[in-house]
Design a protein around this motif. Structure first.
Motif, PDB file in Angstrom:
ATOM      1  N   LEU A 150       0.850  -1.199   0.000  1.00 26.83           N
ATOM      2  CA  LEU A 150       0.000   0.000   0.000  1.00 26.83           C
ATOM      3  C   LEU A 150       0.881   1.243   0.000  1.00 26.83           C
ATOM      4  O   LEU A 150       1.814   1.350   0.821  1.00 26.83           O
ATOM      5  CB  LEU A 150      -0.895   0.007   1.242  1.00 26.83           C
ATOM      6  CG  LEU A 150      -1.741   1.272   1.474  1.00 26.83           C
ATOM      7  CD1 LEU A 150      -2.824   1.406   0.397  1.00 26.83           C
ATOM      8  CD2 LEU A 150      -2.360   1.242   2.860  1.00 26.83           C
ATOM      9  N   THR A 151       0.592   2.159  -0.924  1.00 28.43           N
ATOM     10  CA  THR A 151       1.269   3.465  -0.913  1.00 28.43           C
ATOM     11  C   THR A 151       0.336   4.491  -0.278  1.00 28.43           C
ATOM     12  O   THR A 151      -0.842   4.549  -0.616  1.00 28.43           O
ATOM     13  CB  THR A 151       1.628   3.903  -2.353  1.00 28.43           C
ATOM     14  OG1 THR A 151       2.537   2.966  -2.924  1.00 28.43           O
ATOM     15  CG2 THR A 151       2.254   5.289  -2.337  1.00 28.43           C
ATOM     16  N   SER A 181      -4.292   9.829   0.983  1.00 31.25           N
ATOM     17  CA  SER A 181      -4.845   8.981  -0.075  1.00 31.25           C
ATOM     18  C   SER A 181      -4.162   7.621  -0.042  1.00 31.25           C
ATOM     19  O   SER A 181      -2.941   7.537   0.118  1.00 31.25           O
ATOM     20  CB  SER A 181      -4.628   9.614  -1.455  1.00 31.25           C
ATOM     21  OG  SER A 181      -5.208  10.899  -1.528  1.00 31.25           O
ATOM     22  N   GLU A 182      -4.968   6.585  -0.224  1.00 30.41           N
ATOM     23  CA  GLU A 182      -4.438   5.217  -0.307  1.00 30.41           C
ATOM     24  C   GLU A 182      -4.277   4.863  -1.778  1.00 30.41           C
ATOM     25  O   GLU A 182      -5.249   4.944  -2.545  1.00 30.41           O
ATOM     26  CB  GLU A 182      -5.401   4.234   0.355  1.00 30.41           C
ATOM     27  CG  GLU A 182      -5.603   4.493   1.839  1.00 30.41           C
ATOM     28  CD  GLU A 182      -6.525   3.455   2.478  1.00 30.41           C
ATOM     29  OE1 GLU A 182      -6.501   2.277   2.060  1.00 30.41           O
ATOM     30  OE2 GLU A 182      -7.262   3.848   3.397  1.00 30.41           O
ATOM     31  N   MET A 183      -3.065   4.515  -2.172  1.00 27.06           N
ATOM     32  CA  MET A 183      -2.782   4.333  -3.595  1.00 27.06           C
ATOM     33  C   MET A 183      -2.058   3.020  -3.874  1.00 27.06           C
ATOM     34  O   MET A 183      -1.525   2.381  -2.957  1.00 27.06           O
ATOM     35  CB  MET A 183      -1.940   5.504  -4.117  1.00 27.06           C
ATOM     36  CG  MET A 183      -2.535   6.872  -3.785  1.00 27.06           C
ATOM     37  SD  MET A 183      -1.957   8.184  -4.862  1.00 27.06           S
ATOM     38  CE  MET A 183      -3.366   8.405  -5.944  1.00 27.06           C
ATOM     39  N   THR A 184      -2.029   2.685  -5.150  1.00 31.49           N
ATOM     40  CA  THR A 184      -1.298   1.502  -5.601  1.00 31.49           C
ATOM     41  C   THR A 184      -0.363   1.897  -6.729  1.00 31.49           C
ATOM     42  O   THR A 184      -0.761   2.642  -7.631  1.00 31.49           O
ATOM     43  CB  THR A 184      -2.291   0.431  -6.098  1.00 31.49           C
ATOM     44  OG1 THR A 184      -3.144   0.060  -5.005  1.00 31.49           O
ATOM     45  CG2 THR A 184      -1.565  -0.818  -6.596  1.00 31.49           C
ATOM     46  N   VAL A 185       0.876   1.416  -6.674  1.00 31.72           N
ATOM     47  CA  VAL A 185       1.815   1.657  -7.775  1.00 31.72           C
ATOM     48  C   VAL A 185       1.320   0.899  -9.003  1.00 31.72           C
ATOM     49  O   VAL A 185       1.016  -0.300  -8.916  1.00 31.72           O
ATOM     50  CB  VAL A 185       3.238   1.158  -7.404  1.00 31.72           C
ATOM     51  CG1 VAL A 185       4.191   1.380  -8.574  1.00 31.72           C
ATOM     52  CG2 VAL A 185       3.754   1.870  -6.163  1.00 31.72           C
ATOM     53  N   ILE A 186       1.212   1.616 -10.148  1.00 32.19           N
ATOM     54  CA  ILE A 186       0.744   0.939 -11.371  1.00 32.19           C
ATOM     55  C   ILE A 186       1.781   0.988 -12.482  1.00 32.19           C
ATOM     56  O   ILE A 186       1.568   0.460 -13.564  1.00 32.19           O
ATOM     57  CB  ILE A 186      -0.609   1.535 -11.866  1.00 32.19           C
ATOM     58  CG1 ILE A 186      -0.472   3.037 -12.161  1.00 32.19           C
ATOM     59  CG2 ILE A 186      -1.723   1.277 -10.867  1.00 32.19           C
ATOM     60  CD1 ILE A 186      -1.656   3.607 -12.930  1.00 32.19           C
ATOM     61  N   GLY A 187       2.927   1.626 -12.179  1.00 33.54           N
ATOM     62  CA  GLY A 187       3.955   1.684 -13.235  1.00 33.54           C
ATOM     63  C   GLY A 187       5.135   2.504 -12.771  1.00 33.54           C
ATOM     64  O   GLY A 187       5.032   3.203 -11.765  1.00 33.54           O
ATOM     65  N   ILE A 198      -0.056   8.611   0.456  1.00 35.63           N
ATOM     66  CA  ILE A 198       0.460   9.965   0.292  1.00 35.63           C
ATOM     67  C   ILE A 198      -0.323  10.847   1.257  1.00 35.63           C
ATOM     68  O   ILE A 198      -1.554  10.758   1.330  1.00 35.63           O
ATOM     69  CB  ILE A 198       0.372  10.461  -1.167  1.00 35.63           C
ATOM     70  CG1 ILE A 198      -1.050  10.468  -1.719  1.00 35.63           C
ATOM     71  CG2 ILE A 198       1.268   9.620  -2.061  1.00 35.63           C
ATOM     72  CD1 ILE A 198      -1.170  11.127  -3.093  1.00 35.63           C
TER      73      ILE A 198
END
Lengths: 96, 96
Positions: free
Chosen positions: B4-5, B90-96, B7
């Protein structure tokens, strides 16, 4: 000149999420090949698919500015014209 | 469960920048010692000293939630009460 961190917060128009996502993904390979690019990582919000985020580190500000003038970034801006609701770019420094 | 990323975009009240900065810096050591914390990096905006930003990666969401319930984070919230203009996580996901 010290390392520069760039955070780029991008909100796609709700009906253009796939187009913007594909365009953002297309930026990664040519950007990571640029001089001074330490990392260039793209994220998507788990709770809002229209919300994208780049976390970038550059060896110097000048090299980041070269990136901002690159052909692939200009092509990206043309390709996503009218498809992005908001974009906020901040220049930051790691302090801890 | 995937990485989980997080920010966290923090805007201090203009008259509380030093206090908030010190409090944010104080969070780093105990947080990096927490289970599942991959990185926890604090930034300050080069053009707006009141604007801070954490870029975090956690092994799982559950471990991040434990962090959010930690004593040092609760102490931080008490210490900075009334000193923070806005905070967006914000809860984010690495996509690239």
């Amino acid at each position: 000149m010290s390392k520069l961190t760039i955070i780029a917060d991008i909100k796609a128009n709700p009906d253009k999420v796939d187009l913007v996502k594909a365009a953002l993904l297309k930026l990664i390979e040519p950007t990571r090949a640029e001089e001074g690019c330490i990392n260039y990582d793209l994220h998507q919000d788990n709770d809002d698919p229209a919300h994208f985020f780049f976390y970038e580190n550059w060896e110097t500000r000048d090299l980041w500015l070269s990136h901002m003038n690159s052909d692939h970034l200009k092509a990206h801006q043309v390709a996503t014209e009218g498809c992005i609701e908001a974009i906020v770019v901040s220049e930051m420094t790691v302090i801890g």
